[in-house]
Every structure is written in C-alpha cells, then in structure tokens.
Design a protein around this motif. Structure first.
Motif, PDB file in Angstrom:
ATOM      1  N   CYS A  50      -2.932 -46.793  18.599  1.00  0.00           N
ATOM      2  CA  CYS A  50      -2.179 -45.949  17.649  1.00  0.00           C
ATOM      3  C   CYS A  50      -2.888 -44.599  17.548  1.00  0.00           C
ATOM      4  O   CYS A  50      -3.926 -44.483  16.887  1.00  0.00           O
ATOM      5  N   ILE A  51      -2.324 -43.609  18.235  1.00  0.00           N
ATOM      6  CA  ILE A  51      -2.953 -42.283  18.280  1.00  0.00           C
ATOM      7  C   ILE A  51      -2.826 -41.598  16.913  1.00  0.00           C
ATOM      8  O   ILE A  51      -3.721 -40.882  16.484  1.00  0.00           O
ATOM      9  N   CYS A  52      -1.695 -41.827  16.223  1.00  0.00           N
ATOM     10  CA  CYS A  52      -1.464 -41.152  14.929  1.00  0.00           C
ATOM     11  C   CYS A  52      -2.606 -41.429  13.952  1.00  0.00           C
ATOM     12  O   CYS A  52      -3.047 -40.544  13.229  1.00  0.00           O
ATOM     13  N   ASN A  53      -3.061 -42.710  13.930  1.00  0.00           N
ATOM     14  CA  ASN A  53      -4.080 -43.087  12.947  1.00  0.00           C
ATOM     15  C   ASN A  53      -5.420 -43.448  13.585  1.00  0.00           C
ATOM     16  O   ASN A  53      -6.338 -43.869  12.878  1.00  0.00           O
ATOM     17  N   GLY A  54      -5.521 -43.294  14.904  1.00  0.00           N
ATOM     18  CA  GLY A  54      -6.781 -43.568  15.597  1.00  0.00           C
ATOM     19  C   GLY A  54      -7.218 -45.016  15.504  1.00  0.00           C
ATOM     20  O   GLY A  54      -8.385 -45.315  15.264  1.00  0.00           O
ATOM     21  N   ILE A  55      -6.271 -45.958  15.713  1.00  0.00           N
ATOM     22  CA  ILE A  55      -6.587 -47.386  15.573  1.00  0.00           C
ATOM     23  C   ILE A  55      -6.685 -48.037  16.957  1.00  0.00           C
ATOM     24  O   ILE A  55      -5.785 -47.893  17.782  1.00  0.00           O
ATOM     25  N   SER A  56      -7.784 -48.773  17.161  1.00  0.00           N
ATOM     26  CA  SER A  56      -8.038 -49.374  18.479  1.00  0.00           C
ATOM     27  C   SER A  56      -7.360 -50.732  18.630  1.00  0.00           C
ATOM     28  O   SER A  56      -6.966 -51.364  17.632  1.00  0.00           O
ATOM     29  N   ASP A  57      -7.264 -51.181  19.883  1.00  0.00           N
ATOM     30  CA  ASP A  57      -6.712 -52.519  20.156  1.00  0.00           C
ATOM     31  C   ASP A  57      -7.555 -53.591  19.476  1.00  0.00           C
ATOM     32  O   ASP A  57      -7.030 -54.610  19.035  1.00  0.00           O
ATOM     33  N   ARG A  58      -8.877 -53.355  19.350  1.00  0.00           N
ATOM     34  CA  ARG A  58      -9.747 -54.368  18.729  1.00  0.00           C
ATOM     35  C   ARG A  58      -9.392 -54.557  17.246  1.00  0.00           C
ATOM     36  O   ARG A  58      -9.350 -55.677  16.743  1.00  0.00           O
ATOM     37  N   THR A  59      -9.118 -53.434  16.563  1.00  0.00           N
ATOM     38  CA  THR A  59      -8.739 -53.518  15.149  1.00  0.00           C
ATOM     39  C   THR A  59      -7.404 -54.241  14.991  1.00  0.00           C
ATOM     40  O   THR A  59      -7.245 -55.075  14.092  1.00  0.00           O
ATOM     41  N   ILE A  60      -6.458 -53.951  15.897  1.00  0.00           N
ATOM     42  CA  ILE A  60      -5.142 -54.599  15.814  1.00  0.00           C
ATOM     43  C   ILE A  60      -5.283 -56.101  16.094  1.00  0.00           C
ATOM     44  O   ILE A  60      -4.703 -56.937  15.392  1.00  0.00           O
ATOM     45  N   ARG A  61      -6.100 -56.453  17.088  1.00  0.00           N
ATOM     46  CA  ARG A  61      -6.326 -57.877  17.395  1.00  0.00           C
ATOM     47  C   ARG A  61      -6.940 -58.589  16.190  1.00  0.00           C
ATOM     48  O   ARG A  61      -6.601 -59.740  15.895  1.00  0.00           O
ATOM     49  N   ALA A  62      -7.860 -57.893  15.492  1.00  0.00           N
ATOM     50  CA  ALA A  62      -8.491 -58.489  14.306  1.00  0.00           C
ATOM     51  C   ALA A  62      -7.437 -58.736  13.230  1.00  0.00           C
ATOM     52  O   ALA A  62      -7.429 -59.789  12.584  1.00  0.00           O
ATOM     53  N   ALA A  63      -6.514 -57.779  13.051  1.00  0.00           N
ATOM     54  CA  ALA A  63      -5.444 -57.949  12.054  1.00  0.00           C
ATOM     55  C   ALA A  63      -4.572 -59.149  12.417  1.00  0.00           C
ATOM     56  O   ALA A  63      -4.183 -59.941  11.550  1.00  0.00           O
ATOM     57  N   VAL A  64      -4.279 -59.278  13.717  1.00  0.00           N
ATOM     58  CA  VAL A  64      -3.438 -60.391  14.174  1.00  0.00           C
ATOM     59  C   VAL A  64      -4.177 -61.717  13.966  1.00  0.00           C
ATOM     60  O   VAL A  64      -3.590 -62.713  13.532  1.00  0.00           O
ATOM     61  N   ARG A  65      -5.487 -61.706  14.224  1.00  0.00           N
ATOM     62  CA  ARG A  65      -6.284 -62.927  14.004  1.00  0.00           C
ATOM     63  C   ARG A  65      -6.263 -63.323  12.530  1.00  0.00           C
ATOM     64  O   ARG A  65      -6.332 -64.495  12.189  1.00  0.00           O
ATOM     65  N   CYS A  66      -6.163 -62.291  11.655  1.00  0.00           N
ATOM     66  CA  CYS A  66      -6.147 -62.564  10.209  1.00  0.00           C
ATOM     67  C   CYS A  66      -4.741 -62.888   9.704  1.00  0.00           C
ATOM     68  O   CYS A  66      -4.524 -62.953   8.492  1.00  0.00           O
ATOM     69  N   GLY A  67      -3.775 -63.012  10.606  1.00  0.00           N
ATOM     70  CA  GLY A  67      -2.461 -63.485  10.182  1.00  0.00           C
ATOM     71  C   GLY A  67      -1.301 -62.522  10.354  1.00  0.00           C
ATOM     72  O   GLY A  67      -0.166 -62.890  10.066  1.00  0.00           O
ATOM     73  N   ALA A  68      -1.544 -61.281  10.780  1.00  0.00           N
ATOM     74  CA  ALA A  68      -0.427 -60.340  10.968  1.00  0.00           C
ATOM     75  C   ALA A  68       0.466 -60.855  12.091  1.00  0.00           C
ATOM     76  O   ALA A  68      -0.025 -61.185  13.169  1.00  0.00           O
ATOM     77  N   ARG A  69       1.788 -60.940  11.817  1.00  0.00           N
ATOM     78  CA  ARG A  69       2.692 -61.541  12.785  1.00  0.00           C
ATOM     79  C   ARG A  69       3.844 -60.631  13.208  1.00  0.00           C
ATOM     80  O   ARG A  69       4.665 -61.004  14.035  1.00  0.00           O
ATOM     81  N   ASP A  70       3.937 -59.443  12.626  1.00  0.00           N
ATOM     82  CA  ASP A  70       4.960 -58.497  13.078  1.00  0.00           C
ATOM     83  C   ASP A  70       4.446 -57.074  12.834  1.00  0.00           C
ATOM     84  O   ASP A  70       3.343 -56.876  12.309  1.00  0.00           O
ATOM     85  N   LEU A  71       5.259 -56.089  13.236  1.00  0.00           N
ATOM     86  CA  LEU A  71       4.828 -54.689  13.160  1.00  0.00           C
ATOM     87  C   LEU A  71       4.490 -54.287  11.729  1.00  0.00           C
ATOM     88  O   LEU A  71       3.520 -53.567  11.490  1.00  0.00           O
ATOM     89  N   GLY A  72       5.285 -54.790  10.762  1.00  0.00           N
ATOM     90  CA  GLY A  72       5.048 -54.455   9.354  1.00  0.00           C
ATOM     91  C   GLY A  72       3.714 -54.995   8.880  1.00  0.00           C
ATOM     92  O   GLY A  72       2.955 -54.300   8.196  1.00  0.00           O
ATOM     93  N   ASP A  73       3.418 -56.253   9.245  1.00  0.00           N
ATOM     94  CA  ASP A  73       2.134 -56.868   8.865  1.00  0.00           C
ATOM     95  C   ASP A  73       0.975 -56.036   9.402  1.00  0.00           C
ATOM     96  O   ASP A  73      -0.003 -55.770   8.694  1.00  0.00           O
ATOM     97  N   VAL A  74       1.081 -55.645  10.697  1.00  0.00           N
ATOM     98  CA  VAL A  74      -0.015 -54.904  11.334  1.00  0.00           C
ATOM     99  C   VAL A  74      -0.202 -53.556  10.641  1.00  0.00           C
ATOM    100  O   VAL A  74      -1.333 -53.144  10.344  1.00  0.00           O
ATOM    101  N   ALA A  75       0.907 -52.871  10.342  1.00  0.00           N
ATOM    102  CA  ALA A  75       0.822 -51.552   9.694  1.00  0.00           C
ATOM    103  C   ALA A  75       0.192 -51.674   8.308  1.00  0.00           C
ATOM    104  O   ALA A  75      -0.630 -50.843   7.913  1.00  0.00           O
ATOM    105  N   ARG A  76       0.571 -52.738   7.568  1.00  0.00           N
ATOM    106  CA  ARG A  76       0.001 -52.920   6.229  1.00  0.00           C
ATOM    107  C   ARG A  76      -1.486 -53.247   6.311  1.00  0.00           C
ATOM    108  O   ARG A  76      -2.283 -52.809   5.483  1.00  0.00           O
TER     109      ARG A  76
END
Lengths: 77, 159
Positions: A4-30
């Motif tokens: 995510c270039i807009c907010n400077g978020i890495s794939d590792r951070t997104i994977r961590a969010a998914v590991r913590c239960g994020a299951r769709d785009l809204g979950d990941v953004a929140r």
C-alpha cells in the motif's frame, strides 16, 4: 515490500493483520490502514488473504472463518 | 487539438496506450527505487536505476508523440500497480516483475502493428523492446552476482 503505497504498509504488516483475523479488505484497512485509500493494492491484498485462506484450509478443512472481527491484540510490525 | 494527416488504427492506438501505462508505472517505481538506493548509500545502484527510470520517461515521450501523430489521445491518467522493495534484492526482483510484464506486451503490440501494416509504430516499439530486454538482462546479471558472491559482497561493490 511496500504494497500500500498511499500509507506505506508492507506485505509483512498485512500478513500480520490477516494472521490476527482480518478476512476481507475492510478488516485489513481497519487493522493497519492498508488499502484504505486509492485501492490500487486491493488485488495484492486479496492475494495475501487468499494465501492465508489456502494455508488454513490445508491445516483444517472443517474449520470455518469468522468474518469481521479483528483481534484486539493486533499491532503493526 | 491539431489534426494528423496519418490516422492510426484504433487497435494500434489502444496498444500504444497500454504500453504507455506500463512505462508510466515503471518511471515511478524505478525512480523511488533509485532514491532508496541513494538513501541507503548504494551510489552505483542509484545511478543505474535512476538512468533506467529516465529511459522509461524517454519511451513514454516517444509513445505520447506517436499516439498524437496517429490522431489518438495519450492516456496518462491510467497507472499500473507500483510495488516498492525494502531491500536491494527485493528492488531487483520487483523491477524484474514489471519488465516481465512489459516485454510480452511489447511483443503483442509489435505483432499487431505488423497485422495492420503500421511499420512506423512497429519500429518504435521494437526499439523500446530492445531497451527493456537490456534492462532485464542487467537485472538478471545482478541477481546472478548476488547468488555467486553473496549479498554482502555484492552490496559492498555497489557503494
């Protein structure tokens, strides 16, 4: 890599969010702000969620995902 | 807008705009990668990747000129996905992904120009294709060097 270039978020951070239960785009953004702006990275984020889903299915095919709630304990890495 | 005496085939103009989208995306990704390398102190990589970004800008310039010449409107609004590496190997791999997408797109566009007898556009696209092939060859050489001498030795040689 920065997905995510807009907010400077890495794939590792997104994977961590998914590991913590994020299951769709809204979950990941929140959880970590990734994908909350222009939307150019949505395909890549869906891919990361898909990777996690496939890994989970590999471990237990009988378990179902819970939608929406993201763990309170999630912190950005 | 001035009128052109040469009217391009709509499919050729579309293909030129598709190639242009790829070039505009590459300009931005390579430019940030070049600046990251400078920020990390890898001056040799900065110089090389910055030159690649400017090469893509020159390609974009010639594509915009050609679209206008053929009576079309260059689409500079559309941009592909930019992905930024956080390490030098990641930068090389991600730039390789963009080049691997660009090369088949150029080959398809060249074949289309051949079909429609637009040899002026075909010649332009062939020169861009050669430039992209040289870039991916350089990236492959860097990744092979990293595998051969180790990342630390490679990075020490790029300061």
């Amino acid at each position: 890599m920065i997905v995510c270039i807009c907010n400077g978020i890495s794939d590792r951070t997104i994977r961590a969010a998914v590991r913590c239960g994020a299951r769709d785009l809204g979950d990941v953004a929140r959880a970590c702000e990734a994908g909350g702006d222009c939307g150019s990275c949505h395909d890549q984020i869906r891919g990361i969620i898909g990777d996690a889903d496939r890994a989970t299915e590999g471990r237990s095919s009988s378990e179902h995902h819970t939608h929406g709630a993201v763990s309170e304990s999630f912190t950005s890495v | 807008m001035g009128s052109s005496s040469v009217q391009g085939h709509p499919a050729v103009i579309d293909a030129l705009n598709t190639v242009l989208t790829g070039e505009l995306t590459s300009i931005n990704q390579y430019f940030v990668h070049a600046e990251l390398c400078e920020h990390w102190g890898f001056d040799k990589l900065h110089g090389k990747i910055r030159k690649e970004s400017i090469d893509e800008m020159k390609h974009a310039e010639s594509l915009v000129e050609r679209v206008l010449f053929l009576g079309g409107m260059p689409n500079v609004q559309r941009l592909g996905k930019v992905t930024i590496g956080e390490t030098v190997p990641e930068i090389l791999e991600l730039d390789r992904v963009l080049e691997n997408e660009a090369i088949p797109r150029l080959r398809d566009a060249i074949a289309l120009c051949h079909t429609h007898g637009d040899h002026g556009t075909r010649t332009l696209l062939e020169s861009i294709l050669r430039s992209e092939e040289e870039h991916i060859d350089w990236i492959d050489a860097q990744l092979e060097l990293i595998a051969r001498v180790g990342l630390e030795n490679y990075l020490a040689s790029r300061i």
